[in-house]
Design a protein around this motif. Structure first.
Motif, PDB file in Angstrom:
ATOM      1  N   MET A   1       3.480   5.226   8.642  1.00 10.56           N
ATOM      2  CA  MET A   1       3.331   4.940   7.187  1.00 10.56           C
ATOM      3  C   MET A   1       4.178   6.156   6.566  1.00 10.56           C
ATOM      4  O   MET A   1       5.082   5.616   5.608  1.00 10.56           O
ATOM      5  CB  MET A   1       2.043   5.071   6.672  1.00 10.56           C
ATOM      6  N   ILE A   2       4.239   7.148   6.934  1.00 12.66           N
ATOM      7  CA  ILE A   2       5.028   8.229   6.151  1.00 12.66           C
ATOM      8  C   ILE A   2       6.647   7.815   6.497  1.00 12.66           C
ATOM      9  O   ILE A   2       7.331   7.776   5.595  1.00 12.66           O
ATOM     10  CB  ILE A   2       4.784   9.633   6.680  1.00 12.66           C
ATOM     11  N   ALA A   3       6.786   7.581   7.819  1.00  9.99           N
ATOM     12  CA  ALA A   3       8.375   7.324   8.028  1.00  9.99           C
ATOM     13  C   ALA A   3       8.713   6.031   7.621  1.00  9.99           C
ATOM     14  O   ALA A   3       9.833   5.895   6.835  1.00  9.99           O
ATOM     15  CB  ALA A   3       8.506   7.301   9.716  1.00  9.99           C
TER      16      ALA A   3
ATOM     17  N   LEU B   1      11.477   2.346   3.591  1.00  9.74           N
ATOM     18  CA  LEU B   1      11.301   1.294   2.510  1.00  9.74           C
ATOM     19  C   LEU B   1      11.847   1.702   1.081  1.00  9.74           C
ATOM     20  O   LEU B   1      12.744   1.106   0.497  1.00  9.74           O
ATOM     21  CB  LEU B   1      10.143   0.763   2.388  1.00  9.74           C
ATOM     22  N   LEU B   2      11.638   2.906   0.682  1.00 10.65           N
ATOM     23  CA  LEU B   2      11.973   3.563  -0.514  1.00 10.65           C
ATOM     24  C   LEU B   2      13.392   3.829  -0.434  1.00 10.65           C
ATOM     25  O   LEU B   2      14.377   3.438  -1.653  1.00 10.65           O
ATOM     26  CB  LEU B   2      11.135   4.587  -0.936  1.00 10.65           C
TER      27      LEU B   2
ATOM     28  N   GLU C   1       1.437   0.197  -2.543  1.00 11.29           N
ATOM     29  CA  GLU C   1       2.457  -1.124  -2.388  1.00 11.29           C
ATOM     30  C   GLU C   1       2.848  -0.805  -0.810  1.00 11.29           C
ATOM     31  O   GLU C   1       3.253  -1.708  -0.072  1.00 11.29           O
ATOM     32  CB  GLU C   1       3.383  -0.998  -3.258  1.00 11.29           C
ATOM     33  N   LEU C   2       3.318   0.301  -0.616  1.00  8.04           N
ATOM     34  CA  LEU C   2       3.631   0.840   0.716  1.00  8.04           C
ATOM     35  C   LEU C   2       2.702   0.354   1.828  1.00  8.04           C
ATOM     36  O   LEU C   2       3.122  -0.350   3.054  1.00  8.04           O
ATOM     37  CB  LEU C   2       4.042   1.935   0.960  1.00  8.04           C
ATOM     38  N   LEU C   3       1.600   0.601   1.589  1.00  2.00           N
ATOM     39  CA  LEU C   3       0.276   0.346   2.584  1.00  2.00           C
ATOM     40  C   LEU C   3       0.201  -1.255   2.790  1.00  2.00           C
ATOM     41  O   LEU C   3       0.204  -1.563   3.844  1.00  2.00           O
ATOM     42  CB  LEU C   3      -0.928   0.884   2.168  1.00  2.00           C
TER      43      LEU C   3
ATOM     44  N   GLU D   1      -2.173  12.099   2.150  1.00  2.00           N
ATOM     45  CA  GLU D   1      -1.231  12.761   2.916  1.00  2.00           C
ATOM     46  C   GLU D   1       0.005  11.691   2.546  1.00  2.00           C
ATOM     47  O   GLU D   1       1.086  12.262   2.484  1.00  2.00           O
ATOM     48  CB  GLU D   1      -1.482  12.227   4.371  1.00  2.00           C
ATOM     49  N   LEU D   2       0.004  10.536   2.236  1.00  2.32           N
ATOM     50  CA  LEU D   2       1.096   9.650   2.047  1.00  2.32           C
ATOM     51  C   LEU D   2       1.580  10.199   0.813  1.00  2.32           C
ATOM     52  O   LEU D   2       3.001  10.225   0.307  1.00  2.32           O
ATOM     53  CB  LEU D   2       0.789   8.173   2.227  1.00  2.32           C
TER      54      LEU D   2
END
Ligand code: HEM
Length: 410
Positions: A256-258, A263-264, A287-289, A368-369
């Protein structure tokens, strides 16, 4: 669950159902096949690499209904359990991670962890996570570009954090990466998975012994004093519970972090808005999740009774995969699902699952994210990919969707 009799009852025909899993065409969306199925055949049979033929479910309402249905079992020992890794089922039947058990057995572990995994304990981790993130960014800036963001940052943040939770040493991060890669790898044999877990358990066993001798105020000491010593769990059960928490918490958050950063980076206007309005970070994280739904096919189940869904009868004993990315891209619930919408009102995505097994580490993952991605884009404002986007390689063969490596520059 529907009360009506099934109209389109399906049974495995003479034709072999299509192969599953299917790779994503785009890293930021589920495979296109999911949308076709959601529209035409929302409950459909597939063939796994193991030869098993479970159902996959692609509608948001169905995924939630199934994951909350007590007639659906997560017991990995069931012969039709739709494990995707060849070694996963055999090794899992021995180590019995509680993610693959049912109530009341599951409830005992869940309660034990939840009692210690408090909101306060997670909140108190903020300064430590921020320190880890800042130190890693300092190191990246010192070494200079290009840097692999997966190794130098994403993996290091997630592993250090989950190990910090249990007070485990963080000097050999690669060891944990290997354990997860092998235990979650779809081509790993039962022996390989067993050996990887055994090495993890050996390490954790030493930590438990140390806490037995000198308990402190940390999470592991609480588990030892309140649950192991009190006879609530056996030593093996405690090892298994901690082991699955480390494995479940590492790879998902790394991905998710990478991928979230990637994506951003593809949406410079959204990045600019996030830098200007950092209070939008929690909305961005949701939204990323939702968009990435990296744990897409982790919820594996078996029907413990006949279940009628969308006119299809899932028979007792059939395997089921509740596809989280399919649910999170259901246009009925999330209009224009591939759009990264920082103002999206509906945040009820199922990226963390649903029902009794819903992710126990979700608040830690969110924290964390938020810290990792928020600090990265603030401290390295001209962060960008060092190579071509089209050359990036993704992990389509692991339990969690992810990215192999991501060279960045600034
Ligand atoms: C963004 C990161 C994460 C994602 C996307 C994620 C996703 C999920 C999902 C979908 C499930 C449910 C699986 C099922 O129903 O079969 C789950 C369960 C679980 N997760 Fe996470 N997770 C994340 C981070 C974490 C973290 C940081 C931890 C621990 C520190 C963690 C620990 C667990 C555990 C122990 C379970 C099993 C819960 C149970 O069976 O009751 N996860 N996770």
């Amino acid at each position: 669950m529907t009360e009506t009799l099934p109209t389109g009852t399906q049974t495995p025909g003479t034709q072999t159902p299509p192969a599953f899993p299917v790779p994503r065409e785009c890293p930021f969306a589920p495979p296109e096949r999911y949308a076709e199925l959601r529209a035409a055949e929302p409950v459909s049979r597939v063939t796994l690499p193991t030869g098993k033929q479970p159902w996959i479910v692609t509608r948001y309402a169905d995924v939630r209904a199934l994951l909350a249905d007590p007639r659906v079992s997560a017991d990995i020992r069931h012969p039709n359990f739709p494990a995707m890794g060849i070694g996963e089922q055999e090794a899992g039947a021995k180590s019995r991670p509680f993610i693959r058990t049912d109530p009341p057995e599951h409830t005992r572990f869940r309660r034990m962890l939840q009692a210690e995994f408090t909101v306060k304990r997670i909140r108190d981790m903020r300064p430590a996570i921020q320190r880890t993130v800042d130190d890693l960014i300092d190191a990246m800036l010192d070494s200079g570009p290009p840097v692999d963001l997966v190794t130098a940052f994403a993996n290091a943040v997630s592993t250090t954090t989950v190990l910090g939770l249990f007070g485990a040493p963080t000097d050999d991060i690669e060891f944990f990466r290997d354990v997860t890669r092998i235990s979650g790898g779809r081509t790993s044999s039962a022996e390989e998975v067993g050996a990887a877990l055994a090495s993890l358990f050996r390490m954790l066993d030493g930590l438990i012994t140390a806490r037995e001798q000198a308990p402190g105020d940390d999470l592991l000491s609480k588990l030892v004093v309140n649950h192991l010593r009190a006879g609530v769990v056996t030593r093996h059960e405690l090892l298994s519970a901690i082991g699955i928490t480390i494995v479940a918490g590492r790879e998902t958050t790394t991905s998710m972090i990478a991928l979230g950063t990637l994506l951003l980076l593809r949406h410079p206007e959204k990045l600019a808005r996030l830098r200007a309005e950092p209070e939008l970070m929690p909305a961005a994280v949701e939204e990323l999740l939702r968009i990435l739904s990296v744990a897409d096919s982790i919820p594996l189940r078996v029907a413990a009774a006949d279940i009628d869904l969308d006119g299809t009868r899932i028979r007792e004993g059939d395997g089921i995969i509740a596809l989280l990315a399919a649910a999170d891209h259901d246009p009925e619930v999330f209009p224009d699902p591939q759009r990264l919408d920082l103002d999206r009102v509906n945040r009820h995505h199922v990226a963390f699952g649903y029902g009794v097994h819903q992710c126990i580490g979700q608040n830690l993952a969110r924290l964390e994210l938020e810290i990792a991605i928020g600090t990265l884009i603030r401290r390295i404002p001209d962060l960008r990919l060092a190579g071509a986007f089209d050359d990036l390689e993704y992990k389509n063969d692991a339990a969690t969707f992810g990215i192999e490596a991501m060279q960045v520059t600034w």
